[in-house]
Design a protein around this motif. Structure first.
Motif, PDB file in Angstrom:
ATOM      1  N   UNK A 135      -2.684  -1.031  -8.098  1.00 57.05           N
ATOM      2  CA  UNK A 135      -2.151   0.328  -8.084  1.00 57.05           C
ATOM      3  C   UNK A 135      -2.756   1.039  -6.888  1.00 57.05           C
ATOM      4  N   UNK A 136      -1.953   1.837  -6.195  1.00 56.56           N
ATOM      5  CA  UNK A 136      -2.502   2.550  -5.052  1.00 56.56           C
ATOM      6  C   UNK A 136      -1.495   3.486  -4.423  1.00 56.56           C
ATOM      7  N   UNK A 163      -1.996   1.230   0.636  1.00 56.41           N
ATOM      8  CA  UNK A 163      -1.166   0.115   1.098  1.00 56.41           C
ATOM      9  C   UNK A 163      -1.419  -0.140   2.582  1.00 56.41           C
ATOM     10  N   UNK A 164      -1.501   0.922   3.368  1.00 52.85           N
ATOM     11  CA  UNK A 164      -1.768   0.773   4.808  1.00 52.85           C
ATOM     12  C   UNK A 164      -3.125   0.101   5.063  1.00 52.85           C
ATOM     13  N   UNK A 165      -4.145   0.519   4.312  1.00 57.61           N
ATOM     14  CA  UNK A 165      -5.482  -0.067   4.505  1.00 57.61           C
ATOM     15  C   UNK A 165      -5.490  -1.549   4.136  1.00 57.61           C
ATOM     16  N   UNK A 166      -4.859  -1.901   3.028  1.00 51.91           N
ATOM     17  CA  UNK A 166      -4.809  -3.307   2.615  1.00 51.91           C
ATOM     18  C   UNK A 166      -3.968  -4.119   3.598  1.00 51.91           C
ATOM     19  N   UNK A 167      -2.860  -3.549   4.035  1.00 59.27           N
ATOM     20  CA  UNK A 167      -2.005  -4.232   5.005  1.00 59.27           C
ATOM     21  C   UNK A 167      -2.761  -4.505   6.298  1.00 59.27           C
TER      22      UNK A 167
END
Length: 176
Positions: A24-25, A30-34
């Protein structure tokens, strides 16, 4: 979720947990994980990332599904779309359960265009980007017939070029 090479597709709990990167986020999460998974992808995608998560039509540079796709996907046809930018293909779909699939073309195994009788009658096709087996499938459910041929050619050509330039599988090797 991500597909991981060398991991089985079994439905055991451990296997499922290994493919979940961000349960969940927010869009910023999402940008940081990507950025961790595909360095440089988030800035390269720019506004297309936001349009992929929440946009519709041609928002963010996506190639949208034509209006006649409403016969097959009456509620979702406005959300269905795809784009390719800087070696990453993005497929957007879904209304209630929105989906955005990002495929690094350097890791693409093959691309396929399919046309059944109903799609042929509507001058539509579907496009599938094949990657390693996993919980994520990169399928564009509807695309204009002529657009499918152009997308197939562009994605296949870009995938070959990106794979030839990619050295990320050489861990610890010095850049030449």
């Amino acid at each position: 979720r991500i597909n991981i090479a060398g991991h089985s597709l079994s439905a055991n709990r451990e296997s499922v947990q290994r493919t979940i990167v961000l349960p969940v986020g927010t869009a910023d999460d999402v940008r940081r994980v990507l950025e961790l998974l595909l360095p440089g992808a988030a800035p390269a995608l720019g506004e297309a990332l936001d349009a992929g998560l929440g946009g519709r039509g041609a928002d963010g540079g996506f190639e949208p599904a034509p209006r006649r796709a409403a016969w097959l996907h009456p509620f979702a046809w406005r959300r269905i779309g795809w784009l390719e930018r800087d070696g990453i293909a993005a497929i957007r779909r879904g209304v209630l359960v929105r989906g955005l699939v990002l495929v690094p073309l350097a890791r693409l195994q093959s691309v396929a265009v399919q046309r059944g009788p109903l799609r042929r009658m509507l001058r539509l096709s579907s496009l599938r980007l094949h990657t390693v087996t996993g919980p994520v499938t990169a399928t564009l459910p509807v695309i204009d017939e002529a657009g499918a041929t152009a997308a197939f050619d562009a994605v296949a050509r870009e995938a070959v070029e990106r794979a030839a330039l990619d050295t990320s599988h050489h861990w610890g090797a010095a850049d030449g």
